[in-house]
Enzyme design. Structure first.
Site, PDB file in Angstrom:
ATOM      1  N   THR A  22       0.803  -1.234   0.000  1.00 34.52           N
ATOM      2  CA  THR A  22       0.000   0.000   0.000  1.00 34.52           C
ATOM      3  C   THR A  22       0.833   1.280   0.000  1.00 34.52           C
ATOM      4  O   THR A  22       1.932   1.317   0.586  1.00 34.52           O
ATOM      5  CB  THR A  22      -0.917   0.025   1.241  1.00 34.52           C
ATOM      6  OG1 THR A  22      -1.439   1.345   1.422  1.00 34.52           O
ATOM      7  CG2 THR A  22      -0.183  -0.358   2.525  1.00 34.52           C
ATOM      8  N   GLU A  62       0.253   3.646   1.804  1.00 32.52           N
ATOM      9  CA  GLU A  62       0.367   4.095   3.201  1.00 32.52           C
ATOM     10  C   GLU A  62       1.757   3.824   3.774  1.00 32.52           C
ATOM     11  O   GLU A  62       2.138   4.385   4.793  1.00 32.52           O
ATOM     12  CB  GLU A  62      -0.692   3.415   4.066  1.00 32.52           C
ATOM     13  CG  GLU A  62      -2.073   4.022   3.939  1.00 32.52           C
ATOM     14  CD  GLU A  62      -2.148   5.462   4.430  1.00 32.52           C
ATOM     15  OE1 GLU A  62      -1.834   5.722   5.594  1.00 32.52           O
ATOM     16  OE2 GLU A  62      -2.507   6.337   3.619  1.00 32.52           O
ATOM     17  N   TYR A 109      -1.321   0.587  10.777  1.00 35.51           N
ATOM     18  CA  TYR A 109      -1.634  -0.092   9.512  1.00 35.51           C
ATOM     19  C   TYR A 109      -0.442  -0.017   8.553  1.00 35.51           C
ATOM     20  O   TYR A 109       0.012  -1.041   8.029  1.00 35.51           O
ATOM     21  CB  TYR A 109      -2.873   0.551   8.865  1.00 35.51           C
ATOM     22  CG  TYR A 109      -3.117   0.069   7.448  1.00 35.51           C
ATOM     23  CD1 TYR A 109      -3.697  -1.164   7.201  1.00 35.51           C
ATOM     24  CD2 TYR A 109      -2.738   0.847   6.339  1.00 35.51           C
ATOM     25  CE1 TYR A 109      -3.907  -1.624   5.896  1.00 35.51           C
ATOM     26  CE2 TYR A 109      -2.942   0.402   5.043  1.00 35.51           C
ATOM     27  CZ  TYR A 109      -3.530  -0.833   4.821  1.00 35.51           C
ATOM     28  OH  TYR A 109      -3.718  -1.280   3.528  1.00 35.51           O
ATOM     29  N   LYS A 113       2.110  -3.127   7.190  1.00 33.61           N
ATOM     30  CA  LYS A 113       2.279  -3.446   5.773  1.00 33.61           C
ATOM     31  C   LYS A 113       3.750  -3.344   5.346  1.00 33.61           C
ATOM     32  O   LYS A 113       4.157  -3.989   4.384  1.00 33.61           O
ATOM     33  CB  LYS A 113       1.399  -2.532   4.922  1.00 33.61           C
ATOM     34  CG  LYS A 113      -0.101  -2.841   5.040  1.00 33.61           C
ATOM     35  CD  LYS A 113      -0.492  -4.035   4.169  1.00 33.61           C
ATOM     36  CE  LYS A 113      -1.987  -4.241   4.112  1.00 33.61           C
ATOM     37  NZ  LYS A 113      -2.414  -5.255   3.157  1.00 33.61           N
TER      38      LYS A 113
END
Ligand code: NAP
Ligand code: F7E
Length: 329
Positions: free
Chosen positions: A126, A128, A151, A155
């Site tokens: 991601t 992010e 989060y 990841k």
């Protein structure tokens, strides 16, 4: 022989779009579902493929269930889309987020290594992970990571584990570093769907306002239906690799709000939107924008749906949904 794919996260947003795409290529699809007290096949039903998937049980947090599953089905490809994927919730449920998003990937990769080493593995990475980092205003495969939430951190671990199993054991693994992608079956907590859902309710008189957090945040938003093709293409290459996937444009939350109200034919959006600190995050990612030259060159992938088309598609789908539920409105 037909190819087989195990899709984790089959009941979410991307799982159904990917399953539909692979079914059209004659794959046999196994969909991982965890134990549920009430089945929720709504997204697969929306795409009319709920009866075309073989459902298998397991949980990303339960290693034995995944080891057994891979030992038995030994799929040609695994697309790991399962995650606690809501950034805001990861601040409150950091441990769960880590167990599912980080250790879950370790469980799957160990299962491949032990029982099915020729299985190709796709990891749903991601944007992010980039957080505050950029390279001249964009993020690409060389941009360093500076995640801003549990989060994003979970990841980053999964990203490097995926790379490590490629380097250490020669397993075909790829990271798709996807930027935000949305659709009419996007989870209702994510900002685009939260907006289109509320706009549809306002349009037919079921709601009066819309509470949002940071209106200035900018994201590179694409259509999920376009992005699943990039996932597939990554696993059709000669070797595993890592690719950034996005449109190359970004827009603010405020711009999405303006468009959604406009497509619904509701003037003066400012009269309905309430800025509410409840929806602001302890640490925010202010701006993301993909540079996907590598995916365009090597995979031959490019997005087909632009920002306006995406917003229009989502607003129209939500208005239609509420009109069916409330025929007199
Ligand atoms: P989503 O709609 O939130 O779907 C996530 C799926 O994961 C759900 O079906 C959920 O199952 C499943 N799941 C959660 N915990 C699990 C567990 N412990 N065991 C088994 N399954 C579990 O996410 P999405 O938008 O489709 O995204 C797919 C993947 O891409 C995610 O990994 C996400 O982090 C990543 N990603 C998404 C975007 C994006 O913009 N959409 C961008 C980059 C990366 P239930 O239905 O049972 O809850
Ligand atoms: O927030 C701002 C919020 O929750 C987008 C996931 O799929 O994409 C997604 O993560 C922006 C943020 O998505 C509200 O602060 C303002 O800046 O839709 P979102 P996300 O956090 O970008 C990435 C690529 C993933 O990998 C994730 O899995 O919108 N925002 N007001 C709001 N966000 C929400 N949810 N709700 C608001 O009221």
């Amino acid at each position: 022989m037909a190819k087989t794919a195990l899709i984790t996260g089959i009941l979410g947003q991307d799982g159904p779009y990917l399953a539909k795409f692979l079914l059209e290529k004659d794959y046999k699809i196994y969909g991982l579902v965890r134990r549920y007290s009430n089945p929720n096949f709504g997204n697969l039903e929306y795409l009319k493929i709920a009866d075309k998937v073989d459902y298998v049980e397991g949980d990303m947090a339960d290693e034995a269930s995944l080891l057994n599953l891979i030992r038995v089905i030994r799929p040609t490809e695994i697309y790991n889309l399962a995650a606690q994927s809501f950034v805001a919730a990861s601040f409150e449920q950091a441990r769960l987020t880590t167990e599912v998003n980080s250790l879950g990937v370790l469980h799957l990769l160990n299962a491949i290594k032990m029982f099915s080493p020729t299985t190709k593995f796709y990891q749903a990475s991601t944007s992010e992970m980039f957080g505050l980092q950029h390279t001249n205003g964009y993020q690409d495969e060389k941009t360093p990571f500076h995640p801003r939430s549990p989060y994003g951190i979970s990841k980053v671990y999964a990203y490097w584990l995926t790379v490590n199993f490629r380097e250490a054991y020669g397993i075909f693994t790829s990271n798709g570093v996807l930027f935000n992608h949305e659709s009419p079956i996007r989870g209702p907590q994510f900002v685009t769907r939260k907006i289109t859902d509320a706009v549809a309710k306002i349009k037919i008189g079921l709601a009066k306002n819309l509470h949002l957090g940071n209106l200035e945040a900018k994201r590179d938003w694409g259509f999920a239906g376009d992005y699943v093709e990039a996932m597939y293409l990554m696993l059709q290459q000669e070797k595993g690799d890592d690719f950034v996937v996005g449109t190359g444009e970004n827009h603010s939350v405020k711009e999405f709000v303006e468009l959604a109200f406009r497509f619904a034919g509701i003037p003066h959006w400012e009269e309905y939107v309430v800025v509410d600190p409840l929806f602001k995050r302890p640490s925010e990612v202010p701006e993301l924008r993909a540079k996907s030259d590598k995916a365009r060159k090597i995979l031959g992938w490019k997005p087909k749906t632009n920002f306006e088309e995406l917003a229009k598609m989502m607003v129209e789908a939500d208005i239609k949904r509420y009109k069916i539920l409330n025929p007199k409105s």
